[in-house]
Design an enzyme around this catalytic site. Structure first.
Site, PDB file in Angstrom:
ATOM      1  N   GLN A   1       0.806  -1.213   0.059  1.00 37.92           N
ATOM      2  CA  GLN A   1      -0.118   0.070  -0.138  1.00 37.92           C
ATOM      3  C   GLN A   1       0.873   1.243  -0.132  1.00 37.92           C
ATOM      4  O   GLN A   1       2.220   1.191   0.040  1.00 37.92           O
ATOM      5  CB  GLN A   1      -0.850  -0.151   1.291  1.00 37.92           C
ATOM      6  CG  GLN A   1      -0.320  -0.231   2.599  1.00 37.92           C
ATOM      7  CD  GLN A   1      -1.049  -0.795   3.566  1.00 37.92           C
ATOM      8  OE1 GLN A   1      -2.132  -0.789   3.513  1.00 37.92           O
ATOM      9  NE2 GLN A   1      -0.238  -1.732   4.502  1.00 37.92           N
TER      10      GLN A   1
ATOM     11  N   ASP B   1      -8.065  -5.691  13.612  1.00 31.59           N
ATOM     12  CA  ASP B   1      -7.841  -4.377  13.752  1.00 31.59           C
ATOM     13  C   ASP B   1      -7.066  -3.860  12.440  1.00 31.59           C
ATOM     14  O   ASP B   1      -6.171  -3.684  12.065  1.00 31.59           O
ATOM     15  CB  ASP B   1      -6.721  -3.934  14.572  1.00 31.59           C
ATOM     16  CG  ASP B   1      -6.099  -2.494  14.673  1.00 31.59           C
ATOM     17  OD1 ASP B   1      -5.146  -2.392  15.215  1.00 31.59           O
ATOM     18  OD2 ASP B   1      -6.711  -1.682  14.129  1.00 31.59           O
TER      19      ASP B   1
END
Ligand code: SAM
Length: 279
Positions: free
Chosen positions: A34, A158
């Site tokens: 990313q 998470d």
């Protein structure tokens, strides 16, 4: 002419954005997974940004990380084996280790660069990633879950938002995988976005988690740097109900948001949110 101001803007929806003034840019890098940025902001201290979305900041991180960890670890009476999917900034791990019954906390994040830069630029958040009770794996959490059977007492998801490599972490298959990875009395919590722009997602998650778990509960907290500032969490539990916790027995966990009263209050949903998850 004054010195030009530098602002970071996150487009939270196609029609809504949040902007924050930048003091310094530490890192801007395309990792194998990313776009990663680590910046210093005027209003929130150091901030981790992934694919243009605010992940965590030094100033408001405690709300989210405490609420990801403590409702789950207070509800389960003996959380010895805990898994975090995502969470590479280390904030949830820091909170997990406040529970002495935890023997091992395993963190599985798909991007090792998040861990590396969080240790360097978010030391108050990543401070426990090298604790002897912690195991850090850099791999896809979806795969790890499906390789794990009957291993964990508590699993905490998470993750980034349900796009790209995280999209399948919000699916029925993932929740069923979590069920299998949990021990017979295990439970999990996942961050499940905001109710203002993600009502359909939350409604679908409710149905999918209810399809796998006998107990499904939703709770929420205020996270200023997340879209709308109202953030939800979903718990699926095989046996223990967070609403049945005796809050008088909740120990002091050295927190700044979570308290025994917040444990109770967080599960009280405003009507428009309760309507989203009504069966
Ligand atoms: N608190 C943030 C939120 O609610 O959006 C999440 C913070 S944490 C930094 C998100 C982490 O999820 C990132 O480090 C990212 O690399 C990780 N992640 C995304 N997809 C993943 C996957 N399939 N397996 C493991 N980790 C993943």
């Amino acid at each position: 002419m004054g010195i030009a101001e530098l602002w970071f803007t996150e487009k939270q929806t196609p029609d809504l954005a949040i902007s924050t003034k930048i003091k310094r840019i530490y890192v801007q890098e395309k990792t194998e997974i990313q776009e990663l940025a680590m910046v210093e902001t005027e209003a929130f201290g150091n901030m981790l940004i992934l694919d243009g979305i605010i992940m965590t900041t030094e100033r408001d991180e405690f709300v989210y990380h405490e609420m990801m960890a403590h409702p789950a670890l207070v509800t389960h009476p003996n959380p010895e084996q805990v898994l975090v999917v995502g969470g590479g900034d280390g904030g949830v791990i820091r909170e997990i280790l406040k529970h002495p019954k935890v023997k091992k906390a395993t963190l599985v994040d798909i991007d090792g660069k998040v861990i590396e830069y969080s240790k360097k630029y978010l030391p108050t958040i990543a401070c426990k990633l090298d604790d002897p009770r912690v195991e850090v794996l850099v791999k896809d959490g979806f795969l790890h879950i499906h390789e794990s059977k009957n291993l964990y007492d508590v699993i905490l998801a998470d993750t980034t938002d349900p796009i790209g490599q995280a999209a399948r972490l919000f699916t029925r298959g993932f929740y069923h995988g979590i069920y299998e990875a949990l021990r017979e009395d295990g439970l999990f919590v996942a961050q499940t976005e905001d109710p203002w722009f993600n009502a359909e997602l939350i409604a679908r998650i409710h149905r999918d988690v209810k399809d796998a778990f006998p107990i499904v509960r939703h709770f929420w907290a205020n996270v200023p740097t997340y879209p709308t500032g109202m953030w939800t969490f979903t718990m699926g539990s095989k046996k223990y109900d967070p609403l049945e916790v005796d809050i008088s027995k909740i120990p002091d966990l050295d927190t700044k948001y979570y308290t025994p009263q917040i444990h109770q209050a967080a599960f009280v949903l405003p009507k428009f949110v309760a309507d989203i998850v009504k069966d």
